[in-house]
Every structure is written in structure tokens, then in C-alpha cells.
Design an enzyme around this catalytic site. Structure first.
Site: not given
Length: 90
Positions: A16, A22, A24, A55, A60
Site C-alpha cells: 500500500v 493507515r 484501512g 507494522g 496480519y
């Protein structure tokens, strides 16, 4: 493939962009991957994560993934080197 073989999905290289972290997106991507797997009768979703990416490992784990029992990967995780494999049973 084949009826006697376990059905597995291996998620490779989910990234991402920093701009969108952060918010979603990773959770939604994982949810879609799981939905896709279930639709196809796949029971296990595997992924690899860099051992120093705390992170991602936290994300996960929150999403139900567990570390595999590979002793070498346990060492890599402790040392923060290499990649470790995680799995979620659906």
C-alpha cells in the site's frame, strides 16, 4: 491442483502506497483476498512478510494470520532479517 491436494492461496507482494497507509486499505484488500479464496474452496491463505516489518506483522496478526512453525523463520523474526511466512486458515 487436483481434488486430493490441499487448496492454498499465496499472497505475494501486497504493498500500500505510503500516502494511503493507515486508512484501512490493507484490511480491505485482505478481506477481498479471503472472500476470493473462499469462493474457490481454498482453505489456507499464506503470505510472506519482511521479518523487520513490525507494522505489517501486527496487521496480519490482527487479521487472524499466524506465524508458521518453521524454526529458521522464528530465528529470522527474532533477528529481524529475511522473510517469514504467515498463514490464515479459513
Amino acid at each position: 491442483e487436483g481434488p486430493a491436494l490441499p487448496r492454498r492461496l499465496f499472497l505475494k507482494n501486497m504493498i500500500v502506497d505510503e500516502t494511503f497507509r493507515r486508512q484501512g486499505f490493507a484490511r480491505r484488500l485482505l478481506a477481498r483476498v479471503e472472500e476470493h479464496a473462499k469462493e474457490r474452496g481454498i482453505r489456507d491463505v499464506y503470505l510472506e512478510v519482511l521479518a523487520n516489518n513490525e507494522g505489517a506483522m501486527r496487521l496480519y496478526t490482527q487479521q487472524g494470520f499466524e506465524f508458521t512453525a518453521n524454526p529458521m523463520e522464528f530465528l529470522w523474526r527474532v533477528l529481524g532479517i529475511g522473510r517469514v511466512t504467515m498463514v490464515k486458515r479459513l
